[in-house]
Design an enzyme around this catalytic site. Structure first.
Site, PDB file in Angstrom:
ATOM      1  N   CYS A 159       0.827  -1.210   0.000  1.00  0.00           N
ATOM      2  CA  CYS A 159       0.000   0.000   0.000  1.00  0.00           C
ATOM      3  C   CYS A 159       0.865   1.265   0.000  1.00  0.00           C
ATOM      4  O   CYS A 159       1.446   1.606  -1.028  1.00  0.00           O
ATOM      5  CB  CYS A 159      -0.976  -0.045   1.171  1.00  0.00           C
ATOM      6  SG  CYS A 159      -2.419   1.016   0.927  1.00  0.00           S
ATOM      7  N   HIS A 175      -3.955  -4.868   0.288  1.00  0.00           N
ATOM      8  CA  HIS A 175      -3.590  -5.508   1.554  1.00  0.00           C
ATOM      9  C   HIS A 175      -3.659  -7.025   1.449  1.00  0.00           C
ATOM     10  O   HIS A 175      -4.751  -7.601   1.474  1.00  0.00           O
ATOM     11  CB  HIS A 175      -4.535  -5.032   2.663  1.00  0.00           C
ATOM     12  CG  HIS A 175      -4.311  -3.611   3.071  1.00  0.00           C
ATOM     13  ND1 HIS A 175      -3.789  -3.258   4.293  1.00  0.00           N
ATOM     14  CD2 HIS A 175      -4.522  -2.450   2.411  1.00  0.00           C
ATOM     15  CE1 HIS A 175      -3.696  -1.936   4.372  1.00  0.00           C
ATOM     16  NE2 HIS A 175      -4.137  -1.438   3.235  1.00  0.00           N
ATOM     17  N   GLU A 223      -2.939  -9.204   3.659  1.00  0.00           N
ATOM     18  CA  GLU A 223      -3.420  -9.821   4.902  1.00  0.00           C
ATOM     19  C   GLU A 223      -4.940  -9.775   4.981  1.00  0.00           C
ATOM     20  O   GLU A 223      -5.552 -10.544   5.718  1.00  0.00           O
ATOM     21  CB  GLU A 223      -2.796  -9.120   6.109  1.00  0.00           C
ATOM     22  CG  GLU A 223      -3.522  -7.922   6.650  1.00  0.00           C
ATOM     23  CD  GLU A 223      -3.513  -6.711   5.734  1.00  0.00           C
ATOM     24  OE1 GLU A 223      -4.262  -5.747   5.974  1.00  0.00           O
ATOM     25  OE2 GLU A 223      -2.730  -6.716   4.751  1.00  0.00           O
TER      26      GLU A 223
END
Length: 431
Positions: A319, A403, A405
């Site tokens: 990001c 992202h 995750e």
């Protein structure tokens, strides 16, 4: 106080009010008149009435385009300025509230019903709430979840975060999509005029503001927590060898660190201003550049740090880290119309042709045309064609604009952590 009388009457015919066969117009009707008198104050308001059993509009959202949106407040009270963005996630509002990347922003949830699962203390993505405020359509009047510890309203009030509900979020979202992200002011202070709030919204700007300095850690620390076993979803193919990683905290989320730890990494988290020379003294196997809020052009010190690290150790940017890498490589970044915020963004992985549904939160992007020769675009956002990933094999660099995750969001991109492990492994073997 002067008192006057307020009269109103109601006339009805009991025998046919609810009858299926009301009498013909020619029938003689007998009406009963009920008269009620209430005392009025000098300003015309009725006195002696019980408090309304429902909440009335007591807050305003003033947008820089001149529109004023009446709403009901929850959480904290006061006046706050921020950039309004919309998030399309259906779940995970607590992770969104604690994502440091939302610093300086009001998050408008397009999913209309928010608060039904309450909040708990396991889903926190950082040490506090960094967003400026929450805008929703409907606030749940009850909570139902086995992990719920407190209500959303109480949670926000404790953390001094403003929220509003009973506002037309669909109309605001359409406006943001048409005109782009707008600066707004949330206020529960009736003493402030609409004109004053509009002036505040037009005198503040998020562009060029260093928001990272307000969310980064103050000193280095070790991170050891892995993803808990009951939440683990990808335990295959883990290496037994431990890799040391220095993670730059530009607003890092806890689950990025948990995923790295679950893949066998020993992690040292450092502040955003940590010198590159000190990082290299630790002799890490790799460096992670984390997510974070705001404009990458507002943090030239971070770009210079990245430049000093490139080529010396493998680097993975996420990001904000992806944008800083783009600038460090000589590329340019630009502000998007309304950005990407949500857990349902399709991205094509150009390396294998697969499409990943990703979780994203950013208002800036890297211009791939500005990048030097040798830098590869590895991922493309299928909604607008923007650059969603980079690689520079010559310098052992990889990055994602979104992202991996995914907290909250799908787990399609979790294997990016595995790719980072492979990058560190191959570099170590070639040394």
């Amino acid at each position: 106080m002067g008192i006057k009388a307020m009269d109103f009457s109601l006339s009805y015919k009991p025998s046919f009010c609810f009858s299926r066969n009301p009498p013909k117009p020619s029938s003689k009707l007998r009406f009963i008149t009920v008269r009620c008198s209430l005392p009025l104050s000098s300003d015309g308001a009725a006195t002696g009435l019980a408090e309304r059993p429902w909440k009335v509009a007591d807050a305003r959202l003033a947008l820089e385009d001149g529109s004023i949106w009446r709403a009901k407040s929850f959480g904290a009270s006061g006046t706050q300025v921020g950039e309004v963005v919309f998030n399309t996630s259906l779940t995970g509002y607590q992770e969104i509230l604690t994502d440091p990347s939302y610093a300086g922003q009001f998050v408008l949830m397009t999913n209309p019903h928010i608060g039904n699962t309450g909040v708990n203390f396991d889903d926190e993505e950082s040490r506090q709430c960094f967003l400026a405020g929450l805008v929703i359509r409907s606030l749940s009047i009850s909570t139902s979840n086995w992990r719920c510890a407190e209500t959303l309203s109480y949670y926000l009030a404790e953390r001094n975060i403003m929220g509003i509900y009973d506002v037309d979020t669909r109309a605001i979202t359409r406006r943001l999509r048409q005109d782009g992200s707008l600066i707004g002011v949330l206020s529960t202070e009736q003493s402030r005029s609409d004109e004053e709030l509009l002036k505040m919204s037009r005198s503040w700007d998020i562009v060029g503001v260093d928001l990272i300095s307000g969310v980064t850690c103050n000193a280095p620390y070790e991170w050891v927590d892995k993803t808990k076993s009951e939440w683990e979803f990808n335990s295959n193919g883990r290496d037994q060898e431990t890799y040391t990683v220095v993670a730059y905290d530009f607003g890092i989320k806890h689950n990025i660190l948990r995923r790295l730890a679950s893949y066998g990494c020993k992690i040292t988290v450092v502040p955003s201003t940590w010198p590159a020379a000190e990082t290299l003294k630790l002799k890490p196997d790799g460096v992670l550049l984390s997510n974070g809020p705001g404009d990458p052009s507002a943090v030239p010190y971070a770009v210079e740090t990245v430049k000093e690290i490139l080529g010396k150790v493998p680097v993975f940017g996420v990001c904000m880290g992806h944008q800083l890498l783009g600038q460090a490589l000589g590329g340019k970044t630009f502000k998007m119309k309304f950005g990407h915020h949500g857990g349902n963004h399709p991205v094509r992985n150009l390396c294998n042709g697969h499409v990943e549904i990703s979780a994203q939160n950013h208002n800036y992007a890297v211009d791939p045309a500005s990048l030097p020769e040798g830098v590869e675009v590895t991922h493309v956002n299928l909604n607008d064609g923007s650059c969603a990933g980079l690689a520079y094999p010559a310098l052992n660099i990889m990055s994602l604009q979104y992202h991996p995750e995914a907290s909250p969001g799908p787990h399609d991109s979790d294997l990016a952590f595995r790719e980072f492990i492979k990058l560190m492994e191959s570099t170590k073997q070639a040394a």
